[in-house]
Design an enzyme around this catalytic site. Structure first.
Site, PDB file in Angstrom:
ATOM      1  N   ARG A 186      -4.165   1.634  27.481  1.00  0.00           N
ATOM      2  CA  ARG A 186      -4.883   3.377  26.856  1.00  0.00           C
ATOM      3  C   ARG A 186      -5.172   4.575  27.468  1.00  0.00           C
ATOM      4  NH1 ARG A 186     -10.054   0.478  23.546  1.00  0.00           N
ATOM      5  NH2 ARG A 186     -11.111   1.201  25.730  1.00  0.00           N
ATOM      6  N   ARG A 212     -16.605  -6.707  30.698  1.00  0.00           N
ATOM      7  CA  ARG A 212     -16.532  -6.218  29.820  1.00  0.00           C
ATOM      8  C   ARG A 212     -15.936  -7.752  28.864  1.00  0.00           C
ATOM      9  NH1 ARG A 212     -13.114  -2.079  29.429  1.00  0.00           N
ATOM     10  NH2 ARG A 212     -13.237  -1.254  27.158  1.00  0.00           N
TER      11      ARG A 212
HETATM   12  P1  ADP Z   1     -14.106  -0.973  24.364  1.00  0.00           P
HETATM   13  O1  ADP Z   1     -14.692  -1.472  22.659  1.00  0.00           O
HETATM   14  O2  ADP Z   1     -12.607  -0.792  24.000  1.00  0.00           O
HETATM   15  O3  ADP Z   1     -14.944  -1.846  24.627  1.00  0.00           O
HETATM   16  P2  ADP Z   1     -16.287   0.471  22.756  1.00  0.00           P
HETATM   17  O4  ADP Z   1     -15.859   2.604  22.745  1.00  0.00           O
HETATM   18  O5  ADP Z   1     -15.839   0.374  21.706  1.00  0.00           O
HETATM   19  O6  ADP Z   1     -15.218   0.307  23.757  1.00  0.00           O
HETATM   20  O7  ADP Z   1     -16.832   0.287  24.117  1.00  0.00           O
HETATM   21  C1  ADP Z   1     -17.548   1.422  25.418  1.00  0.00           C
HETATM   22  C2  ADP Z   1     -18.611   1.091  25.362  1.00  0.00           C
HETATM   23  O8  ADP Z   1     -19.424   1.613  24.681  1.00  0.00           O
HETATM   24  C3  ADP Z   1     -19.188  -0.721  26.038  1.00  0.00           C
HETATM   25  O9  ADP Z   1     -18.651  -1.644  26.941  1.00  0.00           O
HETATM   26  C4  ADP Z   1     -20.744  -0.862  25.973  1.00  0.00           C
HETATM   27  O10 ADP Z   1     -21.170   0.152  27.485  1.00  0.00           O
HETATM   28  C5  ADP Z   1     -20.929   0.752  25.083  1.00  0.00           C
HETATM   29  N1  ADP Z   1     -21.349   0.295  23.383  1.00  0.00           N
HETATM   30  C6  ADP Z   1     -20.480   0.473  23.052  1.00  0.00           C
HETATM   31  N2  ADP Z   1     -20.691   0.051  21.384  1.00  0.00           N
HETATM   32  C7  ADP Z   1     -21.980  -0.576  22.209  1.00  0.00           C
HETATM   33  C8  ADP Z   1     -23.035  -1.275  21.058  1.00  0.00           C
HETATM   34  N3  ADP Z   1     -22.979  -1.467  20.096  1.00  0.00           N
HETATM   35  N4  ADP Z   1     -23.891  -2.089  21.898  1.00  0.00           N
HETATM   36  C9  ADP Z   1     -24.106  -1.567  23.228  1.00  0.00           C
HETATM   37  N5  ADP Z   1     -23.537  -1.450  24.502  1.00  0.00           N
HETATM   38  C10 ADP Z   1     -21.985  -0.206  23.069  1.00  0.00           C
END
Ligand code: ADP
Ligand code: ZN
Length: 212
Positions: free
Chosen positions: A123, A167
């Site tokens: 990615r 994750r």
């Molecule tokens: P991915 O789904 O590939 O992990 P994202 O960009 O959606 O990528 O999220 C990256 C990181 O951002 C997460 O691992 C978390 O630490 C944080 N994050 C994103 N959205 C949330 C949320 N709704 N609540 C808590 N942490 C979040």
């Protein structure tokens, strides 16, 4: 139309949300992108969030909830929006209901854990506008450059194997229970994520009942 897209990290939520933004004409809101922007801008929110993202855990619910509240009160959200990465926990989903927000649907993209590690290691993300790419499944037209803005494509700091495993653990423990939450409310739709981007898109449109 208000919808949320759920699925494992690297499952294609962001990419499908971008396509749906164009297709449905409503804004795409990625909590991950907002948090990463805050980190690079060194805002108080960014400083509070950085350590969580780096270790692959979730940013605390209250931080993310107030961030989303602020974002969806903007005028461009009046016609609806596509939430990408929110809600990610039951308390976040309950808080949204508490704010009086009724989603029209919760779309779950299903991808097996084994496929995730390969996807995440390939990615890339635009350093300027955060558009998502994949070296194999969704390559840019010019190598290393964003199609939309010409910005440099970078690998996210949390797309490294140890953090990816963390994750996935967090996803199964805290986010997957949302399937049941939305199923009980009759809002859950499911689409299988495929290797080919266009196959995933077809499944997504079919799940949402959008004519193709
Ligand atoms: P991915 O789904 O590939 O992990 P994202 O960009 O959606 O990528 O999220 C990256 C990181 O951002 C997460 O691992 C978390 O630490 C944080 N994050 C994103 N959205 C949330 C949320 N709704 N609540 C808590 N942490 C979040
Ligand atoms: Zn860009």
């Amino acid at each position: 139309m208000k919808l949320t897209i759920m699925g494992p990290p690297g499952g294609g939520k962001g990419t499908q949300a971008e396509l749906l933004e164009k297709r449905l004409g409503i804004v795409h809101i990625s909590t991950g992108a907002i948090i990463r922007k805050a980190i690079s801008d060194k805002t108080p929110l960014g400083l509070a969030a950085e350590k969580y993202i780096d270790e692959g855990s979730l940013v605390p619910d209250d931080v993310v909830i107030s961030m989303v509240k602020e974002r969806i009160s903007q005028p461009d959200c009046e016609a609806g929006y596509i939430l990408d990465g929110f809600p990610r926990t039951i308390p976040q989903a309950e808080a949204m209901e508490g704010m009086g927000i009724d989603l029209d649907c919760a779309l779950n993209i299903v991808v097996e854990d084994d496929a995730i590690v390969e996807r995440l290691s390939g990615r890339r993300e635009c350093a300027v506008c955060a558009a998502p790419y994949h070296v194999k499944y969704n390559p840019p037209k010019a190598e290393g450059k964003c199609d939309k803005c010409g910005g440099d494509l970078i690998t996210r700091a949390d797309d490294v194997p140890e953090t990816i495993r963390q994750r996935l653990r967090v996803y199964h423990a805290q986010t997957e229970p949302l399937k049941r939450f939305y199923e009980e409310r009759g809002l859950l739709r499911t689409a299988r994520g495929c290797e080919e981007l266009s196959d995933t898109t077809r499944n997504v449109l079919e799940a949402l009942g959008v004519r193709q």
